[in-house]
Design a protein around this motif. Structure first.
Motif, PDB file in Angstrom:
ATOM      1  N   ALA A 485       0.818  -1.211   0.000  1.00 33.79           N
ATOM      2  CA  ALA A 485       0.000   0.000   0.000  1.00 33.79           C
ATOM      3  C   ALA A 485       0.850   1.258   0.000  1.00 33.79           C
ATOM      4  N   ALA A 486       2.108   1.165   0.486  1.00 39.73           N
ATOM      5  CA  ALA A 486       2.965   2.345   0.557  1.00 39.73           C
ATOM      6  C   ALA A 486       3.878   2.481  -0.659  1.00 39.73           C
ATOM      7  N   LEU A 487       3.753   1.606  -1.623  1.00 36.16           N
ATOM      8  CA  LEU A 487       4.587   1.707  -2.829  1.00 36.16           C
ATOM      9  C   LEU A 487       4.178   2.925  -3.650  1.00 36.16           C
ATOM     10  N   PRO A 488       5.116   3.530  -4.399  1.00 36.05           N
ATOM     11  CA  PRO A 488       4.768   4.691  -5.232  1.00 36.05           C
ATOM     12  C   PRO A 488       3.655   4.350  -6.223  1.00 36.05           C
ATOM     13  N   ARG A 489       2.737   5.291  -6.394  1.00 37.48           N
ATOM     14  CA  ARG A 489       1.583   5.057  -7.266  1.00 37.48           C
ATOM     15  C   ARG A 489       2.012   4.764  -8.700  1.00 37.48           C
ATOM     16  N   ASP A 490       3.043   5.478  -9.184  1.00 36.98           N
ATOM     17  CA  ASP A 490       3.517   5.243 -10.553  1.00 36.98           C
ATOM     18  C   ASP A 490       4.053   3.823 -10.707  1.00 36.98           C
ATOM     19  N   PHE A 491       4.731   3.329  -9.671  1.00 41.50           N
ATOM     20  CA  PHE A 491       5.272   1.970  -9.709  1.00 41.50           C
ATOM     21  C   PHE A 491       4.132   0.953  -9.805  1.00 41.50           C
ATOM     22  N   VAL A 492       3.105   1.109  -8.956  1.00 43.93           N
ATOM     23  CA  VAL A 492       1.973   0.181  -8.953  1.00 43.93           C
ATOM     24  C   VAL A 492       1.229   0.243 -10.278  1.00 43.93           C
ATOM     25  N   ASP A 493       0.971   1.465 -10.775  1.00 41.77           N
ATOM     26  CA  ASP A 493       0.242   1.602 -12.046  1.00 41.77           C
ATOM     27  C   ASP A 493       1.003   0.956 -13.197  1.00 41.77           C
ATOM     28  N   GLY A 494       2.333   1.070 -13.170  1.00 36.17           N
ATOM     29  CA  GLY A 494       3.130   0.466 -14.227  1.00 36.17           C
ATOM     30  C   GLY A 494       3.029  -1.050 -14.231  1.00 36.17           C
ATOM     31  N   VAL A 495       3.079  -1.671 -13.036  1.00 40.49           N
ATOM     32  CA  VAL A 495       2.947  -3.132 -12.947  1.00 40.49           C
ATOM     33  C   VAL A 495       1.556  -3.559 -13.383  1.00 40.49           C
ATOM     34  N   VAL A 496       0.530  -2.824 -12.961  1.00 40.25           N
ATOM     35  CA  VAL A 496      -0.843  -3.162 -13.329  1.00 40.25           C
ATOM     36  C   VAL A 496      -1.028  -3.110 -14.840  1.00 40.25           C
ATOM     37  N   MET A 497      -0.530  -2.067 -15.482  1.00 40.53           N
ATOM     38  CA  MET A 497      -0.660  -1.940 -16.936  1.00 40.53           C
ATOM     39  C   MET A 497       0.081  -3.064 -17.653  1.00 40.53           C
ATOM     40  N   GLN A 556      -9.941  -4.244  -8.448  1.00 42.34           N
ATOM     41  CA  GLN A 556     -10.794  -3.674  -9.496  1.00 42.34           C
ATOM     42  C   GLN A 556     -10.412  -4.230 -10.861  1.00 42.34           C
ATOM     43  N   VAL A 557      -9.120  -4.532 -11.034  1.00 44.83           N
ATOM     44  CA  VAL A 557      -8.610  -4.960 -12.340  1.00 44.83           C
ATOM     45  C   VAL A 557      -8.441  -6.477 -12.407  1.00 44.83           C
ATOM     46  N   PHE A 558      -7.961  -7.094 -11.322  1.00 44.87           N
ATOM     47  CA  PHE A 558      -7.567  -8.504 -11.380  1.00 44.87           C
ATOM     48  C   PHE A 558      -8.402  -9.364 -10.440  1.00 44.87           C
ATOM     49  N   ARG A 559      -8.476 -10.627 -10.821  1.00 47.45           N
ATOM     50  CA  ARG A 559      -9.038 -11.666  -9.961  1.00 47.45           C
ATOM     51  C   ARG A 559      -7.984 -12.758  -9.847  1.00 47.45           C
ATOM     52  N   VAL A 560      -7.488 -12.981  -8.626  1.00 52.32           N
ATOM     53  CA  VAL A 560      -6.469 -14.006  -8.382  1.00 52.32           C
ATOM     54  C   VAL A 560      -7.171 -15.188  -7.717  1.00 52.32           C
ATOM     55  N   GLU A 561      -7.178 -16.309  -8.406  1.00 55.92           N
ATOM     56  CA  GLU A 561      -7.921 -17.476  -7.937  1.00 55.92           C
ATOM     57  C   GLU A 561      -7.167 -18.739  -8.313  1.00 55.92           C
ATOM     58  N   GLY A 562      -6.930 -19.602  -7.309  1.00 56.38           N
ATOM     59  CA  GLY A 562      -6.245 -20.861  -7.571  1.00 56.38           C
ATOM     60  C   GLY A 562      -4.839 -20.682  -8.103  1.00 56.38           C
ATOM     61  N   ILE A 597     -11.439   6.564 -10.190  1.00 57.60           N
ATOM     62  CA  ILE A 597     -11.615   6.421 -11.630  1.00 57.60           C
ATOM     63  C   ILE A 597     -11.680   4.941 -12.005  1.00 57.60           C
ATOM     64  N   CYS A 598     -12.568   4.588 -12.897  1.00 56.90           N
ATOM     65  CA  CYS A 598     -12.695   3.218 -13.381  1.00 56.90           C
ATOM     66  C   CYS A 598     -11.500   2.892 -14.285  1.00 56.90           C
ATOM     67  N   TRP A 599     -10.727   1.865 -13.921  1.00 53.85           N
ATOM     68  CA  TRP A 599      -9.542   1.492 -14.703  1.00 53.85           C
ATOM     69  C   TRP A 599      -9.933   1.046 -16.111  1.00 53.85           C
ATOM     70  N   HIS A 603      -8.449   2.554 -19.488  1.00 53.02           N
ATOM     71  CA  HIS A 603      -7.336   1.842 -20.100  1.00 53.02           C
ATOM     72  C   HIS A 603      -7.716   0.640 -20.968  1.00 53.02           C
ATOM     73  N   HIS A 604      -8.883   0.059 -20.778  1.00 52.44           N
ATOM     74  CA  HIS A 604      -9.237  -1.123 -21.564  1.00 52.44           C
ATOM     75  C   HIS A 604      -9.557  -0.721 -23.005  1.00 52.44           C
ATOM     76  N   PRO A 605      -9.114  -1.511 -23.988  1.00 54.48           N
ATOM     77  CA  PRO A 605      -9.374  -1.148 -25.396  1.00 54.48           C
ATOM     78  C   PRO A 605     -10.858  -0.965 -25.711  1.00 54.48           C
ATOM     79  N   GLN A 606     -11.717  -1.774 -25.110  1.00 50.93           N
ATOM     80  CA  GLN A 606     -13.163  -1.633 -25.331  1.00 50.93           C
ATOM     81  C   GLN A 606     -13.863  -0.859 -24.219  1.00 50.93           C
ATOM     82  N   GLY A 607     -13.099  -0.269 -23.319  1.00 45.58           N
ATOM     83  CA  GLY A 607     -13.694   0.491 -22.230  1.00 45.58           C
ATOM     84  C   GLY A 607     -14.300  -0.410 -21.171  1.00 45.58           C
ATOM     85  N   CYS A 608     -15.138   0.186 -20.331  1.00 46.10           N
ATOM     86  CA  CYS A 608     -15.756  -0.553 -19.227  1.00 46.10           C
ATOM     87  C   CYS A 608     -16.950  -1.340 -19.756  1.00 46.10           C
ATOM     88  N   PRO A 609     -17.076  -2.620 -19.374  1.00 41.63           N
ATOM     89  CA  PRO A 609     -18.195  -3.419 -19.863  1.00 41.63           C
ATOM     90  C   PRO A 609     -19.509  -3.116 -19.156  1.00 41.63           C
TER      91      PRO A 609
END
Length: 639
Positions: A485-497, A556-562, A597-599, A603-609
């Motif tokens: 939670a304390a990581l720089p926002r730019d760092f987190v956004d870069g990994v997410v993208m 909001q972006v990912f689902r980690v399961e199994g 903001i909705c990711w 950022h999604h090519p087709q936008g939010c579903p």
């Protein structure tokens, strides 16, 4: 004798008939594991009885006595049975969680017939004057039958099912016995594994514990409403109430045995939120708590609760010669030191520890026995420390909402006071034996690998030779946030993208309809890690949970399961619960909607579903709303 229900054992069950009696003993000794309205049961000594004793148990003036005797001896002659093998007889007293019976005590006569594999339960009540009344309508019997060589059955019989009385506590409903109890007995009878630890509350009188727990629970339940910490209030409040109950009953029994008139003093080392200290002080025991970091709730307790913010370092400066008991409640890196500190404080000092995280004297505990569970191995290690410190060590299991509930108690020494010098030599040798050959391994619970976690609040005014804990590293006064939670926002956004683009790229070519929303593919966490640069992985390695924690934080972006990572599809979440994690997650409060903001919109090519009205996140800056979630009000009056 009506048979109400039977259940068949699985084929080739090799634990019978011995397993049947093991299961019956669980139901007799620990009825609370099935009947949650009971706290336990207290048994009298077992003795052998014959047919004549059965007649004495029954009311001879009752015209049903012959019928009851017939129920007990169905299928054979009572006289023949008396000549062969007597019944095993004892009485158990029910201990309800909440006393709904006043001065009346509810008991059961238990008759075990080992030859014919059956046990009969004869309930009765005893009032304050000692008058006994039988509940013949609630007599029941459980039988083990062997048919067709390999077939085993469990049967439930009742004396008079049409007269059965139920109050949901000592007298459960007949369908409950069939639906809940018998399947549990079958499972217990077929299990071969045994517990690594002792039974729950084996060192205490359960009836006293139950009464004390209900009193303290009612007294301190308001703490849940005013809990200012980020931790779960129900878990921590009721867990500390249960631990306080255990200690208060343990100490009360000690006062009876030793003839003490004053209540024992204590020091809680690593007291954390201080609630255990607060309860013990309120109940009349003089003492205090010490922890390296002050908590918000400390200011709510009042002046009668003594709490000190101080780093504890094992040394001559942290001995407590005037204290009766030292407490280590989830004390982490201090846990192995507490028996030693108690032993060196005074010959009369005792201790109680509830181990949680696995620490050795100078760092993390390293496993040595692969045949034991890690938890069992660590409990055995602390018991070994206790024995080396000079204590006769007792183990018990607490009744708390935690998987780590085994405690160790040192109430007496394994040497005489005149042998103190030799005992001290053994302690010193034992501590030295726990150091690594290359020197002391310095590692605290929050220590960093590069050694920059040292702080300046350690006592440096010690006399030579007094620092027998040299190399011990207490945790930092300021708790380091290591959940990404304390990581720089730019760092987190870069990994997410980077991860999201990789997942979307897996199915980009496979989409046949151009307008279809790309849900992306899935990758294992290991495959995702291989996408990232080494420098990025090194940063994540310093965080608890590393890459997986970062991905789960961005739910909001990912689902980690199994162990696999997916793009989260929000379209179905309004109609179904996609995963167990989603089911447990609390619904968003209205005041928390549209505050980010909705990711997918950005950022999604087709936008939010999801349509803008249904999306919990803002579709653009104009859709953002300020958070209107009310601040939690804290009332000191509840304390």
């Amino acid at each position: 004798m009506p048979k109400l229900f039977d259940i068949k054992f699985p084929g080739e069950c090799k634990t019978l008939p011995e397993g049947f009696w093991t299961a019956i003993d669980v139901w007799i000794k620990k009825p609370h594991v099935v009947n949650k309205r009971l706290c336990g049961a207290k048994e009298t000594e077992t003795k052998d009885v014959g047919a004549e004793a059965l007649g004495f148990l029954l009311d001879h003036d009752c015209m049903d006595s012959d019928l009851v005797l017939s129920f007990l001896t169905s299928g054979f002659s009572a006289q023949v049975h008396a000549k062969e093998k007597p019944w095993s007889y004892n009485v158990r007293t029910f201990i309800p969680k909440v006393n709904v019976y006043g001065a009346n005590v509810h008991k059961e006569v238990l008759l075990k017939d080992f030859d014919r594999q059956r046990v009969t339960f004869i309930p009765f009540e005893e009032d304050a004057e000692g008058q006994v009344s039988q509940k013949k309508g609630n007599i029941y019997q459980i039988q083990l039958l062997h048919q067709d060589c390999d077939s085993w059955f469990l049967e439930l019989h009742a004396f008079r099912p049409d007269e059965w009385f139920s109050d949901g506590v000592a007298y459960p409903k007949l369908p409950w016995l069939s639906r809940d109890l018998l399947p549990k007995l079958l499972r217990w009878a077929t299990e071969t594994r045994t517990s690594e630890f002792r039974s729950t509350l084996s060192l205490l009188p359960v009836e006293k514990y139950s009464l004390m727990y209900q009193q303290l629970k009612d007294k301190y339940k308001e703490m849940v409403k005013v809990w200012p910490e980020v931790t779960d209030p129900e878990k921590f409040v009721y867990e500390d109430v249960a631990i306080a109950t255990y200690l208060l009953v343990l100490w009360a029994e000690e006062r009876i045995v030793k003839g003490l008139t004053s209540k024992q003093s204590f020091v809680d080392l690593g007291c954390g939120n201080g609630l255990l200290v607060h309860i013990l002080c309120n109940e009349g025991h003089p003492g205090k708590g010490i922890d390296v970091r002050k908590r918000k709730i400390w200011d709510m307790y009042g002046l009668q609760t003594l709490l000190e913010e101080k780093a504890i370092t094992p040394s001559e400066g942290f001995l407590f010669p005037g204290t009766d008991w030292l407490i280590g409640n989830h004390s982490d890196e201090l846990t192995p030191w507490i028996p030693l500190i108690a032993a060196r404080s005074s010959y009369s000092c005792r201790y109680f520890v509830l181990p949680c995280c696995f620490f050795d004297f100078f760092g993390k505990y390293q496993r040595r026995h692969c045949k034991k569970s890690q938890y069992k191995e660590y409990i055995d290690f602390i018991a070994e420390v206790s024995e080396a410190s000079g204590f006769n060590t007792e183990e018990d299991c607490l009744r708390i909402p935690s998987t780590k509930r085994v405690c160790l108690v040192g109430k007496s020494r394994n040497y005489q006071l005149s042998d103190e010098a030799q005992a001290e030599d053994r302690r010193a040798c034992y501590i030295q034996s726990r150091q690594t050959p290359s020197g002391v391994t310095v590692q605290g619970s929050n220590a960093k690998g590069d050694g920059d976690s040292r702080h300046d609040n350690i006592d440096t005014d010690r006399t030579p030779g007094s620092d027998w804990g040299a190399g011990f590293q207490p945790r930092d006064r300021i708790e380091t946030v290591r959940n990404c939670a304390a990581l720089p926002r730019d760092f987190v956004d870069g990994v997410v993208m980077q991860v999201a683009n990789a997942l979307l790229g897996l199915t980009k070519e496979a989409i046949s309809v151009p307008t279809a929303w790309n849900q992306g593919g899935s990758l294992s966490v290991r495959e995702v890690a291989e996408l990232l640069e080494q420098e990025t992985l090194q940063v994540l390695k310093k965080e608890c949970g590393g890459l997986q924690t970062l991905l789960k934080n961005n739910h909001q972006v990912f689902r980690v399961e199994g162990g696999r990572v997916h793009i989260r599809d929000w379209r179905g979440l309004t109609e179904r619960k996609s995963t167990r994690a989603d089911a447990k997650r609390k619904p968003l409060a209205p005041g928390a909607l549209k505050t980010r903001i909705c990711w997918f919109h950005a950022h999604h090519p087709q936008g939010c579903p999801v349509q803008v009205e249904q999306c919990a996140f803002a579709h653009g800056a104009d859709d953002l709303r300020p958070s209107t979630r009310p601040l939690k009000k804290m009332k000191n009056s509840a304390l």
